[in-house]
Motif scaffolding. Structure first.
Motif, PDB file in Angstrom:
ATOM      1  N   VAL A 454      -2.892  -4.202   1.106  1.00 44.84           N
ATOM      2  CA  VAL A 454      -1.648  -4.873   0.737  1.00 44.84           C
ATOM      3  C   VAL A 454      -1.713  -6.302   1.265  1.00 44.84           C
ATOM      4  CG1 VAL A 454       0.865  -4.792   0.747  1.00 44.84           C
ATOM      5  CG2 VAL A 454      -0.436  -2.673   1.052  1.00 44.84           C
ATOM      6  N   ASN A 455      -1.461  -7.266   0.406  1.00 45.53           N
ATOM      7  CA  ASN A 455      -1.444  -8.665   0.819  1.00 45.53           C
ATOM      8  C   ASN A 455      -0.135  -8.990   1.535  1.00 45.53           C
ATOM      9  OD1 ASN A 455      -3.997  -9.680  -0.362  1.00 45.53           O
ATOM     10  ND2 ASN A 455      -3.034  -8.962  -2.244  1.00 45.53           N
ATOM     11  N   PRO A 456      -0.096 -10.060   2.320  1.00 47.27           N
ATOM     12  CA  PRO A 456       1.146 -10.432   3.013  1.00 47.27           C
ATOM     13  C   PRO A 456       2.295 -10.652   2.033  1.00 47.27           C
ATOM     14  CG  PRO A 456      -0.721 -11.651   3.892  1.00 47.27           C
ATOM     15  CD  PRO A 456      -1.226 -10.931   2.691  1.00 47.27           C
ATOM     16  N   ASP A 457       3.473 -10.154   2.407  1.00 49.41           N
ATOM     17  CA  ASP A 457       4.701 -10.283   1.614  1.00 49.41           C
ATOM     18  C   ASP A 457       4.626  -9.572   0.269  1.00 49.41           C
ATOM     19  OD1 ASP A 457       5.952 -11.886   3.568  1.00 49.41           O
ATOM     20  OD2 ASP A 457       4.934 -13.669   2.789  1.00 49.41           O
ATOM     21  N   SER A 458       3.632  -8.718   0.066  1.00 52.60           N
ATOM     22  CA  SER A 458       3.521  -7.950  -1.179  1.00 52.60           C
ATOM     23  C   SER A 458       4.069  -6.544  -0.969  1.00 52.60           C
ATOM     24  CB  SER A 458       2.068  -7.879  -1.653  1.00 52.60           C
ATOM     25  OG  SER A 458       1.586  -9.164  -1.978  1.00 52.60           O
ATOM     26  N   GLU A 459       4.609  -5.985  -2.036  1.00 54.66           N
ATOM     27  CA  GLU A 459       5.253  -4.675  -1.951  1.00 54.66           C
ATOM     28  C   GLU A 459       4.256  -3.560  -2.209  1.00 54.66           C
ATOM     29  OE1 GLU A 459       8.182  -2.962  -4.977  1.00 54.66           O
ATOM     30  OE2 GLU A 459       9.517  -3.698  -3.392  1.00 54.66           O
ATOM     31  N   THR A 460       4.434  -2.464  -1.526  1.00 52.86           N
ATOM     32  CA  THR A 460       3.626  -1.276  -1.735  1.00 52.86           C
ATOM     33  C   THR A 460       4.492  -0.060  -1.449  1.00 52.86           C
ATOM     34  OG1 THR A 460       1.533  -0.167  -1.194  1.00 52.86           O
ATOM     35  CG2 THR A 460       2.771  -1.096   0.632  1.00 52.86           C
TER      36      THR A 460
END
Length: 614
Positions: A454-460
């Motif tokens: 998961v990239n920073p500030d990305s939703e999962t």
């Protein structure tokens, strides 16, 4: 004349060996310092090491690297030649695998025990015994810091010359290889801290002529990759309340390579391409040409291999379409990375000292973040590349053949059952690398799963457990449309050849049916209209948000073109999925977000057309 030639030849040999011995006598030892180590999760690490050469001449570095092929590089302010070789070097006792009695104990006062008798003296060597015939296969750990006694070991059954032992009285003992020698005790162990062993070394030669203008000492920087150090991430989600969760990342650093003192460590995450990771560089003098070429061949075969298993996913950071993330969503997340950066991330963890075999457990980061509880029901497309129906077991087998057997439990268990998931954004300023995640609510354990990249500030979203209090039913049936429908052959893949036109297939008697068919590259396909229906029932005492995702092969059809009833389904999102290989139908994904009150039952439906091979 011949006699003079012979004399000259022998004098040349004597001079050559004398110069060689003298040259070796000028070899001096030097020291190196490991400045930093970057560690991948697959057991490969990157080393930046400096070697200090006090001046001109020849310098020997013991315990040199055993690098991966193509990764050993040197930087020096002056021309420095480097040679790898085997030399007799001092090896600490705790690193010695076997002891050579006559050689290693020579000159030391020892006590031997055999036949119930303890005798003090010293070993003088062997007669005409062959080298290695007097080895005692004893673990080096027998020489602990609090003991100078060897553990009992087996004496070799070699028939070579016996050991010669001189007692304190001057009496000589000739010990057979078959003698019942139970132990050897070194009485002056403080003088015996190491033994000589042939080991690989690096030999640096600094020119001593006037052309060398760089100041002394000379600092040589070495960079190389090797195997033997790894790290494993793990995550914990603790549910604080209905609005916040506490996300924590920990790491275990495993050192199986060598002793490391005050080294700056970095944890590397990403998906590095290291195709020769299993090939040892020929810089290592113990790597023969035969082994080197064999490893190269094996490495190429591995590059052409197939399945990527879940274990590799955790090691290499796979981003699979699971945990509620569709493939299109993953593409969007990946695209959010800056185009001018490489997707390999270094996480500094400070300076640490690790002996070989040590493990270091670290807390990397901890932060609260908002979350939502979402029930996800992902329904697979149970059709093959030619539109024919598959059983669920056949579907799983095909997916496992493609991705690896470990996917069945971790990726596709959600296919037949709804799953409770926790949906959140990565609160850290660095990517979340693939690893194991555990879920707690205060002190109650709720489940365990896999958290993917998961990239920073990305939703999962992370799967917690099966949603047993949410009942579901998935049905589909083939129907006859109430009105003529647009031929989906225009959207078939591959594009139709000019000779491949829609036809009505005739039976053996020449009668044609109303079933519309199409011929694609010589194969006949019928066009079927399918009604798919999904039902969800909430047995919980609270409101539940359920995301229903259904994949299908073919083309979606508006409900109005099938029957005259208005479409009462909630708004749905339809996307094209591109993982269908060599198929005549495009693959789509349709999803609904439903909010169910306690005890409520909802049904959603849609229609699609699919080409099915006859």
């Amino acid at each position: 004349m011949n006699l003079n030639l012979r004399r000259g030849f022998f004098l040349y040999l004597i001079l050559f060996f004398a110069l060689s011995i003298a040259a070796r006598g000028d070899e001096r030892s030097c020291q190196s310092t490991i400045n930093s180590i970057g560690v991948f999760k697959n057991g490969i690490f990157v080393v930046h090491e400096t070697v200090t050469l006090p001046g001109g001449g020849t310098w020997i570095l013991a315990n040199p690297p055993k690098p991966i092929h193509g990764t050993f590089f040197l930087e020096s302010p002056v021309p420095v030649s480097v040679q790898s070789a085997i030399r007799e070097v001092d090896v600490p006792l705790n690193q010695v695998e076997t002891m050579d009695w006559s050689r290693d104990f020579a000159g030391h006062k020892v006590a031997i025990s055999f036949g119930g008798e303890r005798v003090v003296g010293e070993f003088l060597g062997t007669g005409e015994g062959t080298e290695g015939g007097n080895s005692l296969d004893t673990p080096a750990t027998a020489y602990g810091p609090y003991s100078n006694r060897l553990s009992p070991g087996e004496v070799s059954n070699s028939t070579s010359a016996p050991l010669v032992f001189r007692k304190e009285s001057g009496e000589l003992l000739f010990l057979s290889r078959k003698a019942d020698i139970s132990s050897v005790e070194v009485l002056d162990s403080q003088k015996m801290q190491s033994v000589k062993r042939p080991n690989p070394v690096l030999i640096f030669t600094v020119p001593e002529d006037d052309s060398t203008t760089a100041p002394m000492p000379v600092t040589v920087r070495m960079t190389w990759l090797a195997k033997g150090i790894s790290w494993a991430p793990s995550y914990r989600i603790n549910i604080v309340n209905r609005e916040k969760i506490l996300l924590e990342q920990t790491a275990v650093l495993i050192n199986e390579a060598r002793d490391l003192t005050d080294v700056d460590f970095y944890l590397i995450s990403g998906f590095p391409q290291i195709p020769f990771g299993n090939v040892t560089s020929p810089v290592d003098p113990k790597t023969s040409l035969a082994n080197f070429f064999q490893s190269l061949t094996a490495g190429q075969n591995q590059l052409q291999g197939g399945a990527v298993t879940m274990q590799q996913a955790v090691v290499f950071n796979q981003a699979y379409p699971n945990q509620g993330q569709t493939e299109s969503a993953i593409d969007e997340v990946t695209a959010s990375l800056s185009a001018d950066t490489l997707d390999t991330f270094y996480q500094p963890i400070g300076r640490h000292t690790l002996a070989q075999g040590d493990r270091l457990v670290l807390s990397i980061a901890k932060k609260e973040t908002p979350w939502k509880k979402v029930v996800r029901w992902n329904i697979p497309d149970l059709r093959d590349e030619r539109g024919r129906s598959l059983s669920y077991d056949d579907y799983l087998q095909r997916r496992m053949n493609r991705y690896g057997a470990a996917h069945e439990d971790t990726l596709f268990s959600e296919c037949r059952d709804p799953q409770d998931t926790i949906q959140f954004c990565n609160p850290f300023d660095f990517p979340i690398t693939t690893g194991v995640i555990s879920f707690f609510e205060t002190e109650k354990f709720r489940g365990q799963g896999t958290l993917f990249w998961v990239n920073p500030d990305s939703e999962t979203s992370a799967i917690v457990n099966k949603a047993l209090s949410i009942s579901v039913a998935n049905r589909e049936e083939e129907i006859s449309p109430a009105a003529p429908m647009q031929n989906i052959a225009n959207n078939a893949r591959p594009i139709l050849a000019p000779s491949d036109v829609p036809v009505n297939q005739a039976d053996e008697k020449g009668n044609t049916s109303d079933t519309q068919t199409v011929r694609i590259y010589g194969d006949y396909y019928r066009i079927a209209t399918i009604k798919a229906e999904m039902t969800v029932e909430n047995h919980r005492e609270e409101e539940a948000t359920v995301v229903v995702t259904r994949r299908f092969s073919g083309e979606p059809v508006p409900a109005e073109s099938v029957n005259s009833s208005p479409d009462t389904n909630p708004a749905a999102k339809t996307t094209i999925v591109t993982d269908q290989v060599n198929g005549v139908n495009r693959r789509h994904e349709i999803s609904w977000t439903l909010t169910l009150t306690p005890g409520e039952t909802r049904t959603v439906e849609f229609y699609y057309q699919v080409l099915i091979q006859i």
